[in-house]
Design an enzyme around this catalytic site. Structure first.
Site, short mmCIF file in Angstrom:
data_model
loop_
_atom_site.label_atom_id
_atom_site.label_comp_id
_atom_site.label_asym_id
_atom_site.label_seq_id
_atom_site.Cartn_x
_atom_site.Cartn_y
_atom_site.Cartn_z
CE LYS A 120 54.31 -58.34 30.60
NZ LYS A 120 55.52 -59.12 30.86
CD GLN A 161 59.19 -58.64 30.25
OE1 GLN A 161 58.18 -58.22 30.82
NE2 GLN A 161 59.14 -59.61 29.36
CG ASP A 221 55.29 -63.24 35.33
OD1 ASP A 221 54.33 -63.05 34.57
OD2 ASP A 221 56.42 -62.73 35.17
#
Ligand code: NAP
Length: 298
Positions: free
Chosen positions: A54, A98, A121
């Site tokens: 990412k 994460q 997200d």
């Protein structure tokens, strides 16, 4: 018949080029670049490799990117305070924590602590609600389902009126993609069925699918004889089934018996190189969108 491959890696590259141009426009108009922070707690090897990818992609796009690595024993309150700091940082438009998190930290608490306007997200309950309403309400669609829909659109797969069967009902893939495919929208307008471990006859439902989306996490769950000839098969599963003897890299397989399924399906995604690369591209897309929304005070 051999199915047409839907190559996520190639489609991802096209999307990243489009985003690069958009980042330039943003810079020219508002003098800012998108800012993304990735918070990693602990040293889970799979999480480290996702975060590294990412960060690398954000860097390639010219983002202001921060990798904030925290020790595995960080307290829940310290993590919440860190999120609050980034919520208030005007240079940051996207905050990603994460997952999974260590057991002593409440995942729900962490997700709801992120400002919904920076939740790239798409996991915050406010964004889940917006996804359910659909249309202009949708701010940040969750990245893997958004990537699946983009693959369908860009591969020219007809979705309107199509029978879509989704295997799996997780909050990050199965449920949101089912909702998205049923919306009155481009790349959607489908008739959707969700199946899971309590479904009576999995084969019966899979066989009806014009578009079969499989997100179960079970290697070779979907047998070729369960696929309707000519159907589009999107294999979301990523299963580590061994280690390559020479490269020592994990051997990855999807949830579909790819080698035999490709002789029956009309289109199919490979694993790796199908849905996976799209997830990161969609994260970048959400971050660029957030930067525009913040820059224009929307
Ligand atoms: P998850 O939370 O474990 O959910 C799996 C779902 O599949 C559950 O709803 C489960 O049903 C259902 N399921 C499991 N075995 C089944 C069976 N034998 N028959 C019918 N349904 C079954 O998994 P997830 O997070 O959605 O991820 C699914 C897969 O996608 C994993 O391999 C994951 O690594 C992969 N993934 C890939 C990406 C990417 O970017 N490529 C992103 C996310 C996930 P129940 O609800 O009844 O238990």
């Amino acid at each position: 018949m051999t199915a047409e491959l839907i190559k996520g890696s190639e489609i991802r590259n096209v999307i990243l080029e489009e985003l690069k141009a958009d980042v330039q426009k943003l810079k020219a108009k508002h003098g800012i670049v998108p800012g993304l922070v990735t918070i990693l707690v602990g040293e889970n090897p799979a999480s480290i490799s996702y975060v590294t990818l990412k960060i690398k992609t954000a860097h390639e796009l010219g983002f202001h990117e921060i990798q904030d690595s925290q020790p595995v024993d960080i307290s829940e309150s310290a993590l919440l305070a860190l999120i609050d700091k980034y919520n208030k940082d005007p240079k940051i438009h996207g905050i990603l924590v994460q997952l999974p998190l260590p057991k002593h930290i409440g995942e729900k608490k962490v997700i709801t602590a992120i400002d919904p306007d920076k939740d790239v997200d798409g996991f915050h309950p406010v964004n889940v609600g917006r996804l359910m309403i659909g249309g202009d309400e949708v701010l940040y669609p969750p990245c893997t389902p958004a990537g699946i829909q983009e693959l369908l659109i860009r591969s020219g797969t007809a979705t309107s009126g199509a029978e879509v069967v989704v295997v799996g009902r997780s909050n990050i893939v199965g449920k949101p993609i089912a909702v998205m495919m049923a919306q009155k929208a481009k790349g959607a307008d489908s008739t959707v069925t969700i199946v899971h471990t309590r479904t009576k006859n999995l084969e019966f439902h899979c066989k009806r699918a014009d578009i079969l989306i499989v997100a179960a996490g079970v290697p070779n769950l979907v047998k070729p004889e369960w696929i309707k000839p000519g159907a589009t098969v999107i294999d979301v599963g990523v299963n580590r089934v061994g280690v390559h003897p020479e490269t020592k890299k994990p051997i990855l397989k999807g949830d579909v018996d790819f080698d035999r399924a490709k002789e029956i399906a009309g289109k199919i995604t490979p694993v790796p190189g199908g849905v996976g690369p799209m997830t990161i591209a969609m994260l970048m897309k959400n971050t660029v969108k957030s930067a525009w929304l913040h820059a224009e005070g929307k």
